[in-house]
Design a protein around this motif. Structure first.
Motif, PDB file in Angstrom:
ATOM      1  N   ARG A   1       0.559  -1.307   0.037  1.00 16.35           N
ATOM      2  CA  ARG A   1       0.247  -0.040  -0.084  1.00 16.35           C
ATOM      3  C   ARG A   1       1.012   1.527   0.387  1.00 16.35           C
ATOM      4  NH1 ARG A   1      -5.637   2.076   1.728  1.00 16.35           N
ATOM      5  NH2 ARG A   1      -5.572  -0.358   1.503  1.00 16.35           N
ATOM      6  N   VAL A   2       0.266   2.377  -0.955  1.00 15.54           N
ATOM      7  CA  VAL A   2       1.076   3.775  -0.762  1.00 15.54           C
ATOM      8  C   VAL A   2       0.373   4.824  -1.203  1.00 15.54           C
ATOM      9  CG1 VAL A   2       3.094   2.041  -2.037  1.00 15.54           C
ATOM     10  CG2 VAL A   2       1.209   3.191  -3.381  1.00 15.54           C
ATOM     11  N   GLN A   3       1.412   5.328  -0.731  1.00 19.33           N
ATOM     12  CA  GLN A   3       0.686   7.473  -0.816  1.00 19.33           C
ATOM     13  C   GLN A   3       0.922   8.376  -2.015  1.00 19.33           C
ATOM     14  OE1 GLN A   3      -0.113   9.398   2.619  1.00 19.33           O
ATOM     15  NE2 GLN A   3      -2.601   9.780   2.562  1.00 19.33           N
ATOM     16  N   CYS A   4      -0.562   8.808  -2.797  1.00 17.27           N
ATOM     17  CA  CYS A   4       0.724   9.811  -3.717  1.00 17.27           C
ATOM     18  C   CYS A   4      -0.440  10.167  -4.008  1.00 17.27           C
ATOM     19  CB  CYS A   4       0.976   9.485  -4.887  1.00 17.27           C
ATOM     20  SG  CYS A   4       1.920   9.825  -5.827  1.00 17.27           S
ATOM     21  N   CYS A   5      -0.391  11.412  -4.148  1.00 14.20           N
ATOM     22  CA  CYS A   5      -1.497  12.616  -5.026  1.00 14.20           C
ATOM     23  C   CYS A   5      -1.605  11.828  -6.726  1.00 14.20           C
ATOM     24  CB  CYS A   5      -1.225  13.969  -4.831  1.00 14.20           C
ATOM     25  SG  CYS A   5       0.434  14.311  -4.875  1.00 14.20           S
TER      26      CYS A   5
ATOM     27  N   ASP B   1      -6.118   9.390  -2.357  1.00 13.86           N
ATOM     28  CA  ASP B   1      -4.795   9.338  -2.442  1.00 13.86           C
ATOM     29  C   ASP B   1      -4.281   7.954  -1.968  1.00 13.86           C
ATOM     30  OD1 ASP B   1      -4.914   9.477   0.248  1.00 13.86           O
ATOM     31  OD2 ASP B   1      -3.607  11.043   0.140  1.00 13.86           O
ATOM     32  N   GLU B   2      -4.645   6.816  -1.647  1.00 19.13           N
ATOM     33  CA  GLU B   2      -4.283   5.660  -1.605  1.00 19.13           C
ATOM     34  C   GLU B   2      -4.219   4.277  -2.538  1.00 19.13           C
ATOM     35  OE1 GLU B   2      -4.632   3.928   2.436  1.00 19.13           O
ATOM     36  OE2 GLU B   2      -4.092   6.385   3.421  1.00 19.13           O
ATOM     37  N   TYR B   3      -3.367   4.091  -2.433  1.00 21.40           N
ATOM     38  CA  TYR B   3      -3.613   2.608  -3.378  1.00 21.40           C
ATOM     39  C   TYR B   3      -2.636   1.350  -3.281  1.00 21.40           C
ATOM     40  CZ  TYR B   3      -4.092   6.855  -6.535  1.00 21.40           C
ATOM     41  OH  TYR B   3      -4.737   7.942  -6.975  1.00 21.40           O
ATOM     42  N   GLU B   4      -3.427   0.795  -3.589  1.00 21.94           N
ATOM     43  CA  GLU B   4      -2.893  -0.915  -2.960  1.00 21.94           C
ATOM     44  C   GLU B   4      -2.977  -2.438  -4.240  1.00 21.94           C
ATOM     45  OE1 GLU B   4      -4.125  -4.240   1.125  1.00 21.94           O
ATOM     46  OE2 GLU B   4      -6.020  -2.815  -0.121  1.00 21.94           O
ATOM     47  N   CYS B   5      -1.649  -2.654  -3.477  1.00 18.05           N
ATOM     48  CA  CYS B   5      -1.498  -4.214  -4.761  1.00 18.05           C
ATOM     49  C   CYS B   5      -1.391  -5.514  -4.189  1.00 18.05           C
ATOM     50  CB  CYS B   5      -0.503  -4.362  -5.901  1.00 18.05           C
ATOM     51  SG  CYS B   5      -0.058  -5.019  -6.968  1.00 18.05           S
ATOM     52  N   LYS B   6      -2.210  -5.964  -4.416  1.00 15.82           N
ATOM     53  CA  LYS B   6      -2.492  -7.272  -3.793  1.00 15.82           C
ATOM     54  C   LYS B   6      -2.219  -8.720  -4.888  1.00 15.82           C
ATOM     55  CE  LYS B   6      -5.998  -6.717  -0.602  1.00 15.82           C
ATOM     56  NZ  LYS B   6      -7.352  -6.937  -0.468  1.00 15.82           N
ATOM     57  N   LEU B   7      -0.446  -9.693  -4.255  1.00 13.63           N
ATOM     58  CA  LEU B   7      -0.315 -10.470  -5.553  1.00 13.63           C
ATOM     59  C   LEU B   7      -0.422 -11.779  -4.881  1.00 13.63           C
ATOM     60  CD1 LEU B   7       1.738 -12.416  -7.029  1.00 13.63           C
ATOM     61  CD2 LEU B   7       3.074 -10.862  -5.795  1.00 13.63           C
TER      62      LEU B   7
END
Length: 682
Positions: free
Chosen positions: A311-315, A345-351
């Motif tokens: 999980r990351v945060q970015c504008c 503004d939070e993004y998540e990737c699940k593998l």
């Protein structure tokens, strides 16, 4: 074909034979090739240039040429030799006369080690004689070289893939009997060469923001550089395993000057500096910030799923890329599933990644994941996540019913060179197999009848679902792709045949007095055990001039049962060697890994990898493994005898082992230094 005496004069040939040769020489101006070869100084028979002009004006130039040969009292064998002087283009005329002379190799007289430069054109030549002229077939590392059936092998633009061992197999049909003879070996290697840039980087390259950048060049070097070190400005940037640098989704930070340094043991070089410009970037102070790093469990089993998330945060919008062992992976909807989501503004990737046995074998049981999160202006990488997988064979556990081993070490030969290693190797292997709870019967210096009795009686212990190891160390040879083990009392062939066969003593053994490997297979396969591992530590030189009546009986051949694996100390037509410490090269490597908890197939692969480091015999001994074993069974699998076994075969074994002073519980190896005791056991 016309059979004549090699000492016959040309003028004494029958009229129809003479006319046939004259006709062939007149076709396609073959007479002129032969005459020019004589004029250029080959052989003892030379013409003048004016002689050829006279022949050209004749109605039958070939008749004039033959008349001159007859004036010189040329014999048939001398005429045949002249026909072989012009690039083998007159072989068809040579073969018009058959003198029944056995084939003979004049060159090379011994194995040759040759070193050539990269891209060099080379010729390998085998000088051979015989009538009828033998046919030729070239081999590279014991594999047929398609289309190469001349006595000369030409290799254009010699490269690393051409390295290895070449030999020519000659075959002659003489008086209805077919014989084979292998030439000496040509061991070819590339001359060490320092790196040289043959196609450089471009001086300038422009790339659009968020596209991919690829910098490539070409280099010529041997040995091949292990890595290519890239620099951005004067700072080290990245190492790659090929002369290529790829940067995905470039941003403004990628812009700059790049060059690559290349090095091997012979020297080093550097590319020119490539200036990279990135167009269309919009600088921002924001970059993805990691809120949650991916974390793995302590350990996994085969067939488990690995679930990781980042999980990351970015504008700015963020895209994720996943890597396994530094290689990009994408979702296939089956074994690899990648899903991305966002919340403001939070993004998540699940593998999700399925651990399969095939994948683990391919990746050498190493899993290392990391994520890349990229916005329109920057990107971040997560730390590597090492995933530990227990080296198990899926959810299934394999067991043996009983575990047996028959080891034969033949050292004390009566008609061949005595060997040191077989007894030492046999005892070392016995010690390792006992640790794995094998019941081991080790026998040394067996005569032919003892050998056959050992096979017959040992096979009576073997039952369905057992594990079996058969090991032989001693002299060996091959005839028409059949391998033979040599008993200590094997007899020599006739003295004259021995002279024709060459320099190796074990090439002089009578196959009819030796044990072929198919006999072993026939005995051990009869009970259909779950696993048979055959280990043959012997030479496998090809012995020719053996009639088909001495080959194995086809009735001994058995159908494949998907339960066998073979480890040969060396490849066909190669030697097997001992090392200075009284042990063979095979056993030196095998004993250190035979107790490893891996499948027998993996064991064979690891053995070959270890063997490559044996510098004493590089290129002279190349081990070979093969088999049809369908299940990943291991020598370390447990044994689970049935109640019937304990009252049957295990009691037979206890009586047998007590002869040698051991007990059934200890699985001791009977002492085999007393041949009378061996005979009693068998």
């Amino acid at each position: 074909m016309n059979v004549v005496n090699p000492d016959t004069l040309l003028e004494e040939l029958p009229g129809n034979v003479f006319a046939d040769i004259e006709r062939c020489l007149n076709e396609n101006n073959s007479w002129q090739k032969l005459a020019e070869a004589c004029i250029n100084g080959y052989g003892d028979n030379m013409f003048r240039g004016c002689d050829i002009k006279d022949m050209q004006r004749s109605v039958s130039p070939a008749r004039m040429l033959l008349n001159k040969f007859m004036q010189m009292n040329l014999q048939v064998n001398e005429f045949q030799a002249l026909c072989m002087l012009k690039d083998n283009s007159l072989v068809h005329i040579h073969n018009k006369l058959v003198t029944n002379v056995p084939m003979q190799i004049y060159s090379p007289e011994e194995d040759m080690k040759l070193v050539y430069k990269l891209n060099e054109t080379i010729e390998l030549v085998v000088e051979v004689d015989g009538s009828p002229l033998p046919t030729c077939q070239w081999y590279h590392n014991n594999q047929v070289v398609p289309g190469q059936t001349s006595s000369t092998l030409t290799i254009d633009k010699f490269g690393v893939h051409h390295e290895g061992v070449y030999h020519c197999l000659l075959r002659q049909s003489l008086k209805g009997e077919v014989s084979e003879m292998a030439s000496g070996k040509f061991c070819l290697s590339v001359k060490p060469t320092p790196p040289k840039i043959v196609k450089d980087l471009p001086e300038e390259i422009t790339v659009i923001h968020h596209e991919d950048l690829e910098l490539t060049f070409e280099v010529e070097a041997y040995p091949k550089p292990e890595d290519y070190v890239w620099y951005k400005g004067n700072a080290r940037y990245l190492s790659t395993i090929e002369p290529k640098l790829r940067i995905s989704h470039v941003d403004s930070l990628v812009a700059g000057q790049y060059h690559c340094e290349v090095q091997n043991d012979e020297g080093s070089c550097s590319t020119r500096k490539a200036s990279v410009t990135v167009l269309g970037s919009a600088l921002s102070t924001s970059r993805p910030q990691i809120l949650r790093k991916p974390i793995a469990n302590a350990s996994y089993n085969v067939n488990d799923w690995v679930h990781l998330s980042c999980r990351v945060q970015c504008c700015q919008p963020v895209t994720f890329t996943c890597f396994l062992n530094n290689e990009l992976i994408t979702s296939d909807g089956k074994e690899i599933i990648i899903q991305s989501s966002s919340d403001k503004d939070e993004y998540e990737c699940k593998l999700s990644y399925e651990i399969t046995e095939d994948n683990m074998e391919r990746l050498d049981w190493k899993l290392k994941f990391h994520f890349e999160a990229a916005s329109s202006v920057d990107r971040v990488l997560t730390p590597d996540v090492d995933v530990k997988v227990k080296p198990e064979y899926g959810k299934k556990t394999y067991t043996a019913r009983n575990k047996w081993a028959l080891l034969v070490g033949n050292s004390d030969y009566s008609a061949a060179k005595k060997l040191t290693a077989p007894f030492n190797d046999m005892m070392a292997l016995a010690d390792e197999l006992k640790k794995l709870r094998f019941r081991v019967l080790a026998l040394t210096s067996l005569k032919e009848d003892q050998f056959r009795n050992a096979l017959r009686n040992f096979s009576q212990l073997v039952q369905k679902d057992d594990y079996v190891v058969f090991y032989f160390a001693g002299h060996g040879f091959s005839v028409q792709k059949f391998d033979y083990m040599v008993p200590v009392d094997a007899e020599l062939i006739s003295e004259q045949a021995a002279v024709n066969l060459g320099r190796n003593e074990y090439k002089k053994m009578q196959p009819s007095h030796c044990i072929d490997v198919d006999t072993v297979t026939s005995h051990l396969q009869s009970a259909n055990p779950a696993l048979i591992l055959y280990i043959y530590d012997m030479c496998r030189h090809i012995q020719s001039n053996v009639s088909s009546s001495k080959l194995p009986d086809s009735s001994l051949l058995v159908d494949a049962k998907a339960n066998s694996y073979f480890i040969y100390a060396t490849s066909l037509n190669y030697d097997a060697f001992e090392v200075e410490d009284g042990m063979s090269c095979l056993m030196k490597q095998l004993k250190s890994i035979i107790g490893t908890k891996v499948s027998v197939g993996q064991l064979g692969q690891r053995f070959k990898e270890l063997f490559r480091r044996t510098k004493e015999v590089q290129e002279r001994q190349i081990p070979r493994t093969e088999g049809d074993l369908a299940e990943p069974r291991s020598l370390t699998d447990d044994a689970c005898p049935t109640a019937e076994d304990k009252a049957g075969v295990l009691q037979q074994w206890q009586r047998l082992s007590s002869v040698g002073g051991g007990t059934e519980e200890e699985c001791d190896v009977p002492s085999c230094t007393d041949q009378r005791m061996c005979a009693g056991m068998l």
